[in-house]
Design a protein around this motif. Structure first.
Motif, short mmCIF file in Angstrom:
data_model
loop_
_atom_site.label_atom_id
_atom_site.label_comp_id
_atom_site.label_asym_id
_atom_site.label_seq_id
_atom_site.Cartn_x
_atom_site.Cartn_y
_atom_site.Cartn_z
N HIS A 85 -4.10 -16.56 4.67
CA HIS A 85 -5.00 -15.65 3.92
C HIS A 85 -6.36 -16.44 3.97
N PHE A 129 -9.10 -12.92 0.89
CA PHE A 129 -7.37 -12.79 0.77
C PHE A 129 -7.15 -11.81 2.14
N ILE A 164 1.22 -5.74 -5.37
CA ILE A 164 -0.15 -5.99 -5.55
C ILE A 164 -0.94 -5.25 -4.37
N TYR A 165 -0.56 -5.76 -3.22
CA TYR A 165 -1.43 -5.49 -1.97
C TYR A 165 -1.26 -4.01 -1.47
N ASP A 166 -2.17 -3.45 -0.84
CA ASP A 166 -2.01 -1.94 -0.21
C ASP A 166 -2.08 -1.39 -1.49
N GLY A 167 -2.88 -1.42 -2.56
CA GLY A 167 -2.99 -0.80 -3.86
C GLY A 167 -1.85 -1.34 -4.90
N THR A 168 -2.37 -1.52 -5.83
CA THR A 168 -1.53 -2.07 -6.86
C THR A 168 -0.56 -0.97 -7.62
N MET A 225 -1.06 -19.04 -0.94
CA MET A 225 -0.51 -17.92 -1.71
C MET A 225 1.00 -18.47 -2.50
N TYR A 257 -2.58 -2.58 13.49
CA TYR A 257 -3.12 -1.68 12.65
C TYR A 257 -3.46 -0.04 13.25
N VAL A 270 4.32 -9.81 -4.13
CA VAL A 270 2.98 -9.30 -3.76
C VAL A 270 3.01 -7.81 -3.32
N MET A 272 -7.51 -7.22 9.10
CA MET A 272 -8.47 -6.18 8.56
C MET A 272 -8.94 -6.45 7.23
N ILE A 322 -2.61 1.22 -9.75
CA ILE A 322 -3.57 2.32 -9.09
C ILE A 322 -2.66 3.35 -8.50
N SER A 373 -9.21 -3.07 -6.13
CA SER A 373 -8.81 -1.77 -6.22
C SER A 373 -9.72 -0.93 -6.10
N ILE A 432 -11.10 -5.74 4.02
CA ILE A 432 -11.68 -4.63 3.03
C ILE A 432 -12.08 -5.24 1.96
N MET A 488 -1.66 5.75 -11.01
CA MET A 488 -2.78 6.47 -11.80
C MET A 488 -3.06 7.57 -10.74
N SER A 511 -5.29 -11.41 5.36
CA SER A 511 -4.34 -11.65 6.18
C SER A 511 -4.52 -12.00 7.46
C1 LIG Z 1 -0.97 -11.97 0.03
C2 LIG Z 1 -2.01 -10.91 -0.02
C3 LIG Z 1 -2.54 -10.35 1.19
C4 LIG Z 1 -3.55 -9.56 1.39
N1 LIG Z 1 -3.98 -8.96 2.42
C5 LIG Z 1 -5.26 -8.46 2.57
C6 LIG Z 1 -5.82 -8.01 3.91
O1 LIG Z 1 -5.15 -8.61 5.06
N2 LIG Z 1 -7.02 -7.38 3.78
C7 LIG Z 1 -7.52 -6.83 2.81
O2 LIG Z 1 -8.56 -6.50 2.77
N3 LIG Z 1 -7.19 -7.22 1.62
C8 LIG Z 1 -5.83 -7.99 1.39
N4 LIG Z 1 -5.33 -8.48 -0.03
C9 LIG Z 1 -6.00 -7.74 -0.93
C10 LIG Z 1 -5.35 -6.71 -1.85
O3 LIG Z 1 -5.15 -5.58 -1.08
C11 LIG Z 1 -5.85 -6.61 -3.09
O4 LIG Z 1 -5.70 -8.07 -3.79
C12 LIG Z 1 -5.54 -5.67 -4.01
O5 LIG Z 1 -5.96 -4.37 -3.58
C13 LIG Z 1 -5.84 -5.71 -5.56
O6 LIG Z 1 -7.10 -6.01 -5.58
P1 LIG Z 1 -7.57 -7.36 -6.65
O7 LIG Z 1 -6.92 -8.27 -6.13
O8 LIG Z 1 -9.12 -7.36 -6.30
O9 LIG Z 1 -7.14 -6.78 -8.20
P2 LIG Z 1 -8.00 -5.89 -9.14
O10 LIG Z 1 -8.39 -4.73 -8.51
O11 LIG Z 1 -9.10 -6.81 -9.72
O12 LIG Z 1 -6.96 -5.65 -10.20
C14 LIG Z 1 -6.56 -6.43 -11.03
C15 LIG Z 1 -5.71 -5.67 -12.31
O13 LIG Z 1 -6.36 -4.67 -12.67
C16 LIG Z 1 -5.51 -3.60 -12.50
N5 LIG Z 1 -6.54 -2.43 -12.38
C17 LIG Z 1 -7.51 -2.30 -11.61
N6 LIG Z 1 -8.21 -0.93 -11.69
C18 LIG Z 1 -7.38 -0.31 -12.68
C19 LIG Z 1 -7.44 0.98 -13.10
N7 LIG Z 1 -8.23 1.85 -12.95
N8 LIG Z 1 -6.37 1.23 -14.04
C20 LIG Z 1 -5.46 0.49 -14.22
N9 LIG Z 1 -5.50 -0.93 -13.79
C21 LIG Z 1 -6.37 -1.22 -13.10
C22 LIG Z 1 -4.94 -3.74 -11.28
O14 LIG Z 1 -3.67 -2.82 -10.98
C23 LIG Z 1 -4.50 -5.15 -11.47
O15 LIG Z 1 -3.25 -5.09 -12.23
C24 LIG Z 1 -4.01 -9.34 -0.01
C25 LIG Z 1 -3.74 -9.70 -1.29
C26 LIG Z 1 -2.69 -10.72 -1.13
C27 LIG Z 1 -2.31 -11.24 -2.44
#
Ligand SMILES: Cc1cc2nc3c(=O)[nH]c(=O)nc-3n(C[C@H](O)[C@H](O)[C@H](O)COP(=O)(O)OP(=O)(O)OC[C@H]3O[C@@H](n4cnc5c(N)ncnc54)[C@H](O)[C@@H]3O)c2cc1C
Length: 387
Positions: free
Chosen positions: A211, A157, A364-368, A203, A97, A361, A124, A371, A133, A126, A374, A159
């Motif tokens: 994870h 979650f 999804i990860y590193d910001g969906t 996963m 990282y 994925v 890492m 987001i 998100s 977070i 937006m 990694s």
């Molecule tokens: C395989 C995998 C590896 C990962 N590795 C790591 C890691 O190493 N370290 C780490 O810290 N995290 C990790 N993550 C976590 C990942 O970064 C989060 O899953 C991701 O940021 C989304 O957060 P959440 O899952 O809580 O979804 P949420 O934030 O709950 O979102 C759910 C849904 O709501 C939507 N949403 C949320 N807010 C808004 C908004 N304001 N407007 C519109 N839509 C919205 C989202 O886009 C999504 O569709 C990992 C996840 C996975 C699946």
């Protein structure tokens, strides 16, 4: 990109990685998928070879033992890495990282340098069950007590959280300030009392690495375990994620999609139905053409943005656009790949079904995607489109 425009050094790195990935790493993919892990003796041999070839931690600066590549060169290398699975890339080529560059001199010796050498694994942390998100809404706390930081909270979650030698943990040290100076990053060793791996979280894809849910319960760490500055954690993460999103996601999605397109091309030319290669049929041609067009677009975006970063710019809007476009592009290309192969595409005898699952994925990860859309929308509404 016209390969004439890149340096000889970069061309050589890209070619070496290409041959290594296609010749030695891809043949392991099926076994990793079947076993759910990488056979240790095979992994050790390939990792050693990657280190000997200077291919480990290529994304890190030369001064700490990394590859010292420019962002543009690194993206070209990432395209080649993207031609295999994330688990194999992590283990064989390293997942270091970039925020570790904020290490103090003592932390460099203990964490950064061994990680760049492949001797230590870092995770890492977070995300939390209640904060994904909206990362600034974390509830893991850090309080200073008798010259030590005390961490309490749960991350999930994460990694490599199950095997990491140490974890970069984002915690709240000032609930009033939060993202504006109240969030700090800490380096936590895996054997620290009060730190535990609660469970692993299987996963849908990305088999071959774990994870995990991590729990910090009155976990006491030294005062100098802070990475960067107290209160500077959110800013540090935001400054470092562009390189991760661009290289690990944007460029790797391009590489993986290129692999799928090449498989589609070969199959379309050789598979015959109704007396002709299926590539003669316009509906198959459309899937190939659309994939080629979208790969070209994503690749052009990645390389354009990489050039901006090398010029010292901070093109966050472009990075968000790329995160959305490249990840969604790969999903579409993987889907078409399966369609072009028909029933074969659905079998586990080809890598397509794995790529289809693994691709999911990246949205999804590193910001969906939501987001990042937006963020792009907010910026465009406020400042117009600046590209
Ligand atoms: C395989 C995998 C590896 C990962 N590795 C790591 C890691 O190493 N370290 C780490 O810290 N995290 C990790 N993550 C976590 C990942 O970064 C989060 O899953 C991701 O940021 C989304 O957060 P959440 O899952 O809580 O979804 P949420 O934030 O709950 O979102 C759910 C849904 O709501 C939507 N949403 C949320 N807010 C808004 C908004 N304001 N407007 C519109 N839509 C919205 C989202 O886009 C999504 O569709 C990992 C996840 C996975 C699946």
């Amino acid at each position: 990109m016209n390969m004439m425009m890149i340096s000889d050094e970069c061309r050589m790195a890209v070619e070496t990685v290409r041959r290594f990935v296609q010749g030695k790493v891809q043949p392991l993919e099926m076994e990793v998928e079947r076993l759910g892990n990488i056979p240790p003796e095979k992994l050790a041999a390939l990792k050693q070879e990657a280190i000997a070839l200077g291919l480990y931690a290529l994304n890190m600066p030369e001064e700490v033992g990394g590859g010292g590549l420019s962002t543009l060169d690194m993206c070209l290398v990432e395209e080649q890495l993207g031609q295999t699975s994330d688990a194999l890339i992590r283990r064989i080529f390293g997942q270091v990282y970039p925020m570790l560059m904020a290490c103090s001199p003592a932390q460099r010796e203990k964490y950064l340098l061994p990680t760049v050498k492949g001797e230590k694994i870092c995770a890492m942390a977070i995300t939390e069950p209640g904060a994904g998100s909206d990362a600034a809404s974390i509830s893991t706390t850090a309080r200073l007590e008798n010259g030590q930081w005390v961490l309490n909270g749960t991350k999930h979650f994460i990694s490599d959280g199950d095997i990491a030698d140490y974890v970069i943990v984002m915690a709240l040290n000032d609930a009033e300030k939060r993202a504006r100076g109240g969030i700090t990053l800490f380096l936590v060793d895996r054997d620290t009392p009060g730190f535990s791996v609660a469970r692993t979280q299987p996963m849908m894809g990305h088999r071959g690495y774990g994870h995990a849910e991590l729990v910090f319960s009155d976990c006491r760490i030294p005062q100098d375990a802070v990475l960067g500055e107290v209160g500077g954690g959110f800013k540090l993460i935001m400054q470092s994620v562009s390189a991760i999103r661009l290289g690990h996601i944007g460029a790797r999605c391009v590489g993986m999609a290129q692999r799928v397109l090449e498989m589609m091309r070969q199959h379309a030319a050789t598979r015959k139905q109704f007396g002709s290669p299926i590539g003669d049929y316009q509906m198959i041609q459309k899937m190939i053409a659309d994939s080629a067009i979208e790969i070209f677009a994503a690749r052009s975006m990645v390389l354009d943005c990489a050039r901006d970063i090398d010029l010292g710019l901070d093109p966050r809007d472009k990075v968000s656009m790329i995160k959305v476009f490249a990840s969604e592009m790969l999903g579409k290309v993987a889907d078409r790949g399966i369609q072009v192969f028909g029933g074969y595409g659905f079998t586990k005898e080809l890598p397509l079904e794995r790529i289809y699952r693994d691709a999911r994925v990246t949205r999804i990860y590193d910001g969906t995607s939501e987001i990042h859309r937006m963020l792009v929308a907010r910026s465009v509404i406020k400042n117009g489109l600046s590209i």
